[in-house]
Write an enzyme that holds these catalytic residues in place. Structure first.
Site, PDB file in Angstrom:
ATOM      1  N   TYR A   1      -1.026  -3.033  -7.121  1.00 37.97           N
ATOM      2  CA  TYR A   1      -0.121  -2.366  -6.182  1.00 37.97           C
ATOM      3  C   TYR A   1      -0.097  -3.015  -4.797  1.00 37.97           C
ATOM      4  CZ  TYR A   1      -0.268   1.438  -9.596  1.00 37.97           C
ATOM      5  OH  TYR A   1      -0.185   2.184 -10.745  1.00 37.97           O
TER       6      TYR A   1
ATOM      7  N   HIS B   1       5.316   0.635  -1.912  1.00 36.23           N
ATOM      8  CA  HIS B   1       4.544   1.869  -1.703  1.00 36.23           C
ATOM      9  C   HIS B   1       3.240   1.596  -0.943  1.00 36.23           C
ATOM     10  CE1 HIS B   1       5.387   5.941  -2.526  1.00 36.23           C
ATOM     11  NE2 HIS B   1       4.701   6.127  -3.631  1.00 36.23           N
TER      12      HIS B   1
END
Length: 187
Positions: A14, A19
């Site tokens: 990630y 995000h």
């Protein structure tokens, strides 16, 4: 004492996603303040430093985005952080890519991490820095926010993250919040 919390997801896959711009911003802030994330506490990894005699704690929750409130509540309780001295920085798909919006308070909007923080803190009365990631895309929202940031998007986001980190640094220096908002709430 100040608590600056950047929102994101802890797994390596990630790291370069939309995000995780909250994590990217507090990484830049820690770099500016000459500190490192080297302490695991309260479901977070934290960096501690002093700015103008005030203790500053910078945190990245490791709870994953949608449970960020657990870490924020533990940190605010442990360090007895006053609500005006907590600031949360996160991605916002409702703001155009490359823009920054700083507010003293407000709703969580569509952001699940902020919804969890607001729910567990029981208030919306704390400052936040929202980094715009919104753009016209046919992707589903979840797929988009978890997608890798392209080189073109990075060219827009890098100065935005730098800009947001500068605003956070001013916050830690005790500059009046209204002035920080006036200076940094620009396109």
């Amino acid at each position: 004492m100040y608590l600056i919390v950047g929102l994101g997801n802890p797994e390596k896959k990630y790291f370069n996603t939309f995000h995780n711009v909250g994590f990217m911003c507090v990484d830049k802030l820690a770099e500016k303040l000459g500190t490192e994330f080297n302490k695991a506490e309260c479901k977070s990894v934290t960096a501690h430093t002093r700015v103008n005699g005030q203790k500053v704690i910078i945190a990245k929750p490791v709870t994953y985005m949608n449970l960020s409130g657990q870490a924020v509540v533990e940190l605010t309780n442990k360090y007895k952080i006053e609500k005006g001295n907590l600031i949360v920085v996160y991605d916002d798909v409702d703001i155009p890519l490359g823009n920054v919006r700083i507010r003293k308070d407000g709703s969580a909007g569509t952001h699940n991490g902020m919804r969890n923080i607001v729910q567990l803190l029981g208030t919306t009365d704390f400052p936040r820095v929202r980094i715009g990631i919104g753009k016209d895309t046919p992707m589903k929202l979840m797929d988009y926010v978890l997608s890798q940031i392209t080189d073109d998007d990075c060219a827009l986001l890098s100065p935005t993250i730098e800009h947001a980190a500068a605003a956070l640094s001013e916050f830690c220096n005790g500059e009046p919040f209204e002035q920080i908002m006036q200076r940094h709430n620009v396109k």
